[in-house]
Design a protein around this motif. Structure first.
Motif, short mmCIF file in Angstrom:
data_model
loop_
_atom_site.label_atom_id
_atom_site.label_comp_id
_atom_site.label_asym_id
_atom_site.label_seq_id
_atom_site.Cartn_x
_atom_site.Cartn_y
_atom_site.Cartn_z
N VAL A 120 0.69 -1.61 -0.61
CA VAL A 120 -0.33 -0.02 0.43
C VAL A 120 1.28 1.38 -0.11
O VAL A 120 0.84 2.53 -0.73
CB VAL A 120 -0.92 -0.02 0.98
N GLU A 121 1.89 1.69 0.38
CA GLU A 121 2.54 2.20 0.71
C GLU A 121 3.86 2.22 -0.72
O GLU A 121 3.35 4.11 -1.11
CB GLU A 121 3.65 2.12 2.15
N ALA A 122 3.99 1.28 -0.87
CA ALA A 122 5.02 1.91 -2.24
C ALA A 122 3.79 2.18 -3.61
O ALA A 122 4.21 3.12 -4.42
CB ALA A 122 5.32 0.57 -3.07
N ALA A 123 3.16 1.74 -3.05
CA ALA A 123 2.44 1.98 -4.41
C ALA A 123 1.70 3.74 -4.26
O ALA A 123 0.96 4.30 -5.25
CB ALA A 123 0.50 1.02 -4.53
N ARG A 124 1.33 4.51 -3.23
CA ARG A 124 0.74 5.36 -3.07
C ARG A 124 1.85 6.19 -3.03
O ARG A 124 1.73 7.83 -3.89
CB ARG A 124 0.53 5.73 -1.36
#
Length: 266
Positions: free
Chosen positions: A73-77
């Motif tokens: 989630v953090e990487a995609a954000r």
């Protein structure tokens, strides 16, 4: 409900699988279909391969993407620059959206890692409007992943633990011919269609293939990470020998097949 996929670093996943999921995404989108002005859901977005492919297609008005792993989630954000895209942590078996919210719900390389796959399909159906599309794609670990089978078959020759790994790996859910289609039908979807999609996984050299696995990423990495030093050295040497196949180390290309399925919400 936890995923059975092991992830340590988003960058490791990118080397292990993200770069290949980006190659698979366009073919999956073509199979699933799109229309302008739709609201789309990406279930199990990982680092965003499908999410960002959808954003380039058919001018969707909104894309929601969820993943169970906070690292993804953090990487995609961090990678997202599109105001139409919202990415959040959530469970595929308990989607945080109302009934009939989306025009399409899509899951790429996810359903075989969800402990309760029928529930995940049911949730995707629930959040899609009548006449909308539910679609998913998973790798064919048994008969369609030549590079990965090279690794697991080699490891299986070294120990009973390796043989058990292979048994788990090649018979994960939704990977047998017709299995995902039956699951879609069982969840009440109409006009269910199944097809095969293919990409090639191209590696620069053995380390390009082995490094993320040796670092513990994915199901193979989880197994390798539990090996004692001597066992790990033996496995590494054996897989290297299989990769090189009597030729100098360097580029290799492996065909990889995936099962894709789509159905219409009644």
């Amino acid at each position: 409900m936890a995923s059975t996929f092991t992830v340590h670093e988003a960058s490791g996943y990118e080397q292990l699988m993200g770069r290949w999921s980006r190659k698979l995404a366009p073919a999956f989108v073509e199979f699933a279909g799109l229309a302008a002005g739709e609201k789309l859901l990406d279930v199990g977005c990982g680092t965003g391969s499908l999410t960002f492919e959808l954003a380039t297609r058919s001018e969707p008005v909104e894309i929601r993407a969820i993943d169970y792993a906070p690292a993804f989630v953090e990487a995609a954000r961090q990678a997202n620059t599109d105001p139409r895209v919202t990415i959040e942590q959530a469970d595929a078996t308990a989607l945080p959206f109302g009934d009939r919210t989306f025009d399409r719900a899509m899951a790429m390389l996810v359903l075989h890692f969800v402990p309760d796959t029928p529930l995940a399909i049911r949730e995707m159906r629930r959040v899609v409007r009548p006449g909308g599309v539910v679609a998913a794609v998973v790798w064919d670990h048994l008969g369609g992943m030549s590079g990965m089978r090279m690794i697991v078959d080699t490891i299986a020759m070294l120990s009973e633990g390796g043989r058990q790994l292979r048994n788990r790996y090649v018979f994960q859910p939704m990977m047998q011919p017709g299995e995902m289609k039956r699951a879609f039908v069982d969840q009440g979807l109409n006009n269910v269609a199944e097809d095969q999609l293919m990409v090639r996984m191209d590696y620069r050299d053995f380390d390009d293939l082995w490094a993320p696995i040796a670092a513990g990423e994915g199901p193979l990495g989880k197994f390798v990470g539990q090996l004692e030093a001597e066992e790990l050295n033996r496995a590494t040497a054996a897989v290297r020998d299989a990769y090189e196949s009597g030729r100098p180390d360097g580029p290799r290309s492996f065909a990889s097949l995936a099962w894709a399925c789509r159905g219409i919400v009644p």
